[in-house]
Design a protein around this motif. Structure first.
Motif, PDB file in Angstrom:
ATOM      1  N   UNK A 102       0.720  -1.340  -0.138  1.00  0.00           N
ATOM      2  CA  UNK A 102      -0.006  -0.044   0.081  1.00  0.00           C
ATOM      3  C   UNK A 102       0.669   1.248   0.127  1.00  0.00           C
ATOM      4  N   UNK A 103       1.791   1.426   0.840  1.00  0.00           N
ATOM      5  CA  UNK A 103       2.828   2.299   0.784  1.00  0.00           C
ATOM      6  C   UNK A 103       3.484   2.396  -0.470  1.00  0.00           C
ATOM      7  N   UNK A 104       3.988   1.414  -0.955  1.00  0.00           N
ATOM      8  CA  UNK A 104       4.612   1.731  -2.474  1.00  0.00           C
ATOM      9  C   UNK A 104       3.537   2.071  -3.514  1.00  0.00           C
ATOM     10  N   UNK A 105       2.284   1.747  -3.228  1.00  0.00           N
ATOM     11  CA  UNK A 105       1.283   2.483  -4.408  1.00  0.00           C
ATOM     12  C   UNK A 105       1.023   3.900  -4.161  1.00  0.00           C
ATOM     13  N   UNK A 126       4.580   5.609  -5.528  1.00  0.00           N
ATOM     14  CA  UNK A 126       4.963   5.441  -6.656  1.00  0.00           C
ATOM     15  C   UNK A 126       4.027   6.688  -7.595  1.00  0.00           C
ATOM     16  N   UNK A 127       2.778   6.976  -7.011  1.00  0.00           N
ATOM     17  CA  UNK A 127       1.860   7.910  -7.544  1.00  0.00           C
ATOM     18  C   UNK A 127       2.423   9.577  -7.599  1.00  0.00           C
ATOM     19  N   UNK A 159      10.517  12.788  -4.263  1.00  0.00           N
ATOM     20  CA  UNK A 159       9.316  11.647  -4.234  1.00  0.00           C
ATOM     21  C   UNK A 159      10.235  10.298  -4.947  1.00  0.00           C
ATOM     22  N   UNK A 160      10.778  10.431  -5.933  1.00  0.00           N
ATOM     23  CA  UNK A 160      11.272   9.419  -6.718  1.00  0.00           C
ATOM     24  C   UNK A 160      12.663   8.805  -5.947  1.00  0.00           C
TER      25      UNK A 160
END
Length: 59
Positions: A17-20, A23-24, A30-31
């Motif tokens: 969930x944290x990855x999702x 990634x947005x 952020x990257x």
């Protein structure tokens, strides 16, 4: 939703969930945070069983 190839390394529901979420996000910071998260999460989840793997048959 399609699964990311990184989900074989990030195995917990909260990590996915944290990855999702990360990634947005846009921008260089952020990257970088996403890369740092993937590195640390994959190291922490290394020894956990993959929840997406089919169960092995027992004799």
């Amino acid at each position: 939703m399609t699964k990311s190839p990184l989900e074989r390394w990030i195995k917990t529901d909260c990590g996915r969930a944290k990855y999702a979420d990360l990634s947005t996000r846009r921008g260089l910071a952020a990257k970088l945070r996403l890369g740092w998260f993937v590195l640390i999460a994959s190291l922490r989840d290394w020894s956990l069983p993959n929840p997406d793997a089919p169960p092995t048959p027992k004799d």
